[in-house]
Enzyme design. Structure first.
Site, PDB file in Angstrom:
ATOM      1  N   LYS A 151      -1.044  -9.286  -3.497  1.00  0.00           N
ATOM      2  CA  LYS A 151      -1.352 -10.082  -2.637  1.00  0.00           C
ATOM      3  C   LYS A 151      -3.028  -9.754  -2.395  1.00  0.00           C
ATOM      4  O   LYS A 151      -3.604 -10.777  -1.928  1.00  0.00           O
ATOM      5  CB  LYS A 151      -0.576  -9.766  -1.290  1.00  0.00           C
ATOM      6  CG  LYS A 151      -1.117 -10.701  -0.056  1.00  0.00           C
ATOM      7  CD  LYS A 151      -0.580  -9.947   1.113  1.00  0.00           C
ATOM      8  CE  LYS A 151      -1.216  -8.687   1.312  1.00  0.00           C
ATOM      9  NZ  LYS A 151      -0.882  -7.801   2.573  1.00  0.00           N
ATOM     10  N   SER A 189      -2.857  -7.078   6.365  1.00  0.00           N
ATOM     11  CA  SER A 189      -3.827  -7.134   5.568  1.00  0.00           C
ATOM     12  C   SER A 189      -3.672  -8.580   4.942  1.00  0.00           C
ATOM     13  O   SER A 189      -2.877  -8.957   4.439  1.00  0.00           O
ATOM     14  CB  SER A 189      -3.856  -6.318   4.213  1.00  0.00           C
ATOM     15  OG  SER A 189      -4.223  -4.845   4.457  1.00  0.00           O
ATOM     16  N   LYS A 246     -11.178  -4.358   4.108  1.00  0.00           N
ATOM     17  CA  LYS A 246     -10.116  -3.765   3.517  1.00  0.00           C
ATOM     18  C   LYS A 246     -10.133  -4.552   1.993  1.00  0.00           C
ATOM     19  O   LYS A 246      -9.610  -3.723   1.137  1.00  0.00           O
ATOM     20  CB  LYS A 246      -8.761  -4.447   4.277  1.00  0.00           C
ATOM     21  CG  LYS A 246      -7.507  -4.226   3.761  1.00  0.00           C
ATOM     22  CD  LYS A 246      -7.268  -2.781   3.412  1.00  0.00           C
ATOM     23  CE  LYS A 246      -5.791  -2.572   2.773  1.00  0.00           C
ATOM     24  NZ  LYS A 246      -4.515  -2.872   3.365  1.00  0.00           N
TER      25      LYS A 246
END
Length: 288
Positions: A236, A94, A168
């Site tokens: 993140k 990701s 995502k």
């Protein structure tokens, strides 16, 4: 088909294991070699270098922690100079969508195919091969890799390169915000004398029900924050959400609030706890 698998961590290990159990030949590489060693019993060949992992592989899967790790691997001479022309790289990490475009451009110059294919479902989804796999790239390459990806979960082509990463981030908006909502709901029940387990039972099947309520809610009640999906990883992702929003001239106020709450957790030394530990930030706010 020979697969090179780079990144044998919390997610990479069960994913690589499922590919091996399905009969694929697989070379595993991880910078901490002991993590890759665990795959030996399932038939993996262990690589001691990135060069060895990619040199004879038809498909290279990367499952790495963040943008820095992906750039260090895919952007390295060891990777670029040893991968076969017409091989396919599937990055299941990701990362920032802008980086996925950069990787695709770099690889295309070497006649190497690229899919960005981040996943959702956590370690449980990786174990039982039920991951949601959001894929960006060319339809032809997606179709060629579909059977391989299907072993890991449910792949969907959502558009050109970077579309997987955008999807995502959308997923992580919903995950992060929902974890916050569940944390507040559990806290409200606990502080008001209502059994939070009974609350979760009562909400089952209704509009507020979700995997996050059923799984993360119970972790919060048990105060079990052993990592399945790390707080540092969620931070993140929330940071990438805000930065991607800014690039599109968007303000995402709820995501920004959740990002700041996860940042507080990491600053408090809780980066390696499960992302359901957002509950602890709600606790801290209410002790002020």
């Amino acid at each position: 088909m020979q697969i090179g698998f780079i990144g044998i961590g919390l997610m990479g290990f069960p994913m690589a294991k499922n590919l091996l159990k399905s009969g694929y030949r697989l070379k595993a590489f991880n910078r901490s070699q002991d993590k890759a060693e665990r795959l030996k019993e399932f038939g993996a060949d262990l690589s001691t270098s990135i060069k060895d992992a990619v040199a004879s592989s038809d498909v290279i899967i990367t499952m790495l922690t963040d943008d820095v790790a992906v750039e260090k691997v895919i952007g390295s001479d060891e990777f670029i100079k040893n991968i076969k022309p017409n091989a396919t790289v599937i990055d299941m990490s990701s990362i920032n969508p802008a980086l996925s475009k950069k990787c695709a451009k770099l690889l295309k110059e070497k006649k190497i195919n690229y899919l960005d294919a981040p996943v959702s479902g956590g370690t449980l989804g990786a174990e039982d091969a039920s991951l949601a796999i959001m894929v960006g790239g060319e339809e032809k390459i997606f179709n060629e890799c579909f059977d391989l990806l299907k072993i890991l979960g449910n792949p969907t082509l959502v558009g050109p390169v970077s579309s997987g990463q955008i999807s995502k981030l959308a997923n992580q908006i919903i995950v992060g915000v929902t974890i916050g909502a569940v944390a507040e709901a559990v806290t409200l029940c606990e502080k008001s004398g209502t059994n939070p387990n009974k609350m979760i039972e009562a909400l089952s099947g209704g509009w507020a029900d979700s995997k996050i309520l059923q799984t993360h809610g119970k972790r919060m009640i048990k105060k079990d924050f052993s990592p399945k999906g790390k707080t540092t990883t969620q931070l993140k992702d929330m940071t990438n959400i805000i930065n991607t929003g800014k690039a599109a001239d968007l303000h995402l106020p709820i995501s920004n609030l959740i990002k700041e709450m996860y940042k507080n957790l990491v600053d408090d030394g809780l980066g390696n706890t499960d992302h359901s530990s957002l509950y602890n930030e709600i606790e801290k706010i209410n002790k002020k």
